[in-house]
Design a protein around this motif. Structure first.
Motif, PDB file in Angstrom:
ATOM      1  N   GLY A 177       0.884  -1.540  -0.238  1.00  9.02           N
ATOM      2  CA  GLY A 177      -0.179  -0.073   0.250  1.00  9.02           C
ATOM      3  C   GLY A 177       0.861   1.046   0.258  1.00  9.02           C
ATOM      4  N   LEU A 180       0.384   3.914  -3.102  1.00  7.47           N
ATOM      5  CA  LEU A 180      -0.548   3.750  -3.369  1.00  7.47           C
ATOM      6  C   LEU A 180      -0.218   5.519  -2.941  1.00  7.47           C
ATOM      7  N   PRO A 181      -0.462   6.224  -2.047  1.00  8.07           N
ATOM      8  CA  PRO A 181      -0.288   8.028  -2.565  1.00  8.07           C
ATOM      9  C   PRO A 181       0.364   8.388  -2.982  1.00  8.07           C
ATOM     10  N   THR A 209      -6.938  -4.974   3.802  1.00 10.22           N
ATOM     11  CA  THR A 209      -6.783  -3.750   3.382  1.00 10.22           C
ATOM     12  C   THR A 209      -6.053  -3.065   2.147  1.00 10.22           C
ATOM     13  N   VAL A 210      -4.974  -3.762   2.024  1.00 10.95           N
ATOM     14  CA  VAL A 210      -4.485  -3.238   0.330  1.00 10.95           C
ATOM     15  C   VAL A 210      -5.772  -3.029  -0.624  1.00 10.95           C
ATOM     16  N   ALA A 212      -8.965  -2.457  -0.904  1.00 10.47           N
ATOM     17  CA  ALA A 212      -9.641  -1.642  -0.242  1.00 10.47           C
ATOM     18  C   ALA A 212      -9.061  -0.620  -0.732  1.00 10.47           C
ATOM     19  N   GLU A 213      -8.445  -0.814  -0.148  1.00  8.41           N
ATOM     20  CA  GLU A 213      -7.104   0.733  -0.650  1.00  8.41           C
ATOM     21  C   GLU A 213      -7.091   1.253  -2.579  1.00  8.41           C
ATOM     22  N   LEU A 214      -6.931   0.095  -2.790  1.00  5.23           N
ATOM     23  CA  LEU A 214      -7.109  -0.159  -5.064  1.00  5.23           C
ATOM     24  C   LEU A 214      -8.264   0.676  -4.938  1.00  5.23           C
ATOM     25  N   ASP A 215      -9.162  -0.418  -4.576  1.00  7.14           N
ATOM     26  CA  ASP A 215     -10.827   0.092  -4.999  1.00  7.14           C
ATOM     27  C   ASP A 215     -10.887   1.763  -4.827  1.00  7.14           C
ATOM     28  N   ARG A 216     -10.276   2.270  -4.078  1.00  8.67           N
ATOM     29  CA  ARG A 216     -10.193   3.363  -3.776  1.00  8.67           C
ATOM     30  C   ARG A 216      -9.583   4.535  -4.982  1.00  8.67           C
ATOM     31  N   HIS A 217      -8.776   3.520  -5.437  1.00  7.72           N
ATOM     32  CA  HIS A 217      -7.985   4.543  -6.690  1.00  7.72           C
ATOM     33  C   HIS A 217      -8.587   3.492  -8.110  1.00  7.72           C
TER      34      HIS A 217
END
Length: 339
Positions: A177, A180-181, A209-210, A212-217
């Protein structure tokens, strides 16, 4: 010479230990050794003892001091043959620093020889445990190009995309993760930027968790598990290969494979990566999010730099990381252990 290889993982063949053991076993055969693999993801310790009793190898070779090494130590005592241990990463940077420490040290002290992939890993061990220095050898990993199913890879890309590819199992040490930012910031500057992640989910909580973070991007995608017959297509098509690990047990298979395909690498500035990623020569290293973003932007904008790093990395792999040389070094080590 018969050799018994004890590995924590052998299936599926995309895990780092599995890639390493499969490669070494294949090339040991070509180097004149008869290598049999015993994997803890398919066999119990009792099954392995029974199999090794029947096979009667001259040497037992374990991978991962705590996982494979504990079994090798007990089996070696039972059958009366020496064992060696290849350090693979989490044994050095986790098992020797938590509640498994004493048991792992016992494995290393009783081993006839210890192998590290790089001198930095050897020093990490021997600086704290100098009694292990004399028996510890450095044998660099070899690298083989994985399968390159061109058509499989092309289906996953759109024209004009600039792709950062992160091949890694989803577990905390791989720190997936992290990228991502800064890449989200780079994507805002240049909308053609993409991030692709491929690998097994090895830690369910971290993996969730990862994902979910990928889905937001929307610029990032998780490809799931990509087989060894196809992952080469991703290396070949990607513009930059990432390694975001918190530690590596030497040179990561994914970094070696990226270099073998002539791809530029942007990697975390850690001991294992520094062994092959030479700043500005065979790749770029970062220490924090700001440096990651700056160097990712540099790679995006500079075609000549990407070509230079890819070409130098490819030459380095060809010159230093031959799987044939790796197998011969192990064969010679087995001979020394046997006297």
């Amino acid at each position: 010479m018969k050799i018994a290889l004890i590995t924590p993982y052998h299936t599926p063949p995309v895990r780092g230990n599995a890639v390493t053991v499969r490669r070494i076993a294949a090339h040991l055969a070509a180097a004149g050794c008869e290598a049999a693999v015993y994997s803890l993801d398919a066999m119990t310790a009792a099954d392995i003892l029974h199999g090794i009793r029947q096979a009667a190898p001259a040497v037992i070779h374990a991978f991962h001091a705590h996982l494979g090494g504990r079994v090798a130590r007990e089996v070696a005592r039972a059958v009366g043959v020496p064992y060696i241990v290849t350090l693979t990463g989490s044994d050095v940077y986790e098992a020797l620093e938590d509640g498994r420490r004493e048991e792992t040290l016992a494995v290393l002290h009783d081993a006839a020889a210890i192998v590290a992939f790089d001198a930095s890993v050897k020093h990490h061990i021997t600086d704290h445990h100098p009694s292990l220095a004399e028996k510890t050898r450095v044998i660099p990993q070899g690298v083989e190009l994985p399968g390159d199913d061109f058509h499989w890879g092309e289906e996953r890309f759109e024209a004009g995309e600039f792709v950062f590819f992160l091949p890694a199992g989803l577990r905390p040490v791989k720190n997936v993760g992290f990228s991502l930012p800064p890449l989200a910031e780079l994507h805002r500057e240049e909308p053609r930027v993409r991030l692709l992640v491929a690998g097994l989910i090895l830690d369910e909580k971290y993996g969730a968790t990862v994902l979910a973070e990928l889905d937001r991007h929307p610029f990032a995608r998780y490809l799931g598990v990509v087989g060894r017959d196809a992952i080469g297509a991703l290396y070949r098509r990607a513009d930059v290969i990432l390694n975001t690990s918190r530690f590596e047990g030497g040179m990561a298979n994914s970094v070696l494979e990226a270099m073998a395909f002539g791809r530029p690498v942007l990697a975390a500035d850690i001991e294992g990566n520094r062994s092959i990623v030479l700043e500005g020569k065979t790749g770029l290293l970062y220490r924090d999010e700001g440096e990651f973003l700056r160097k990712a932007r540099q790679l995006l904008e500079d075609d000549a730099l990407r070509r230079h790093l890819g070409e130098r990395g490819s030459r380095l792999v060809q010159e230093r990381f031959s799987p044939e040389r790796e197998a011969v070094a192990y064969r010679e080590l087995y001979g020394r252990v046997l006297g």
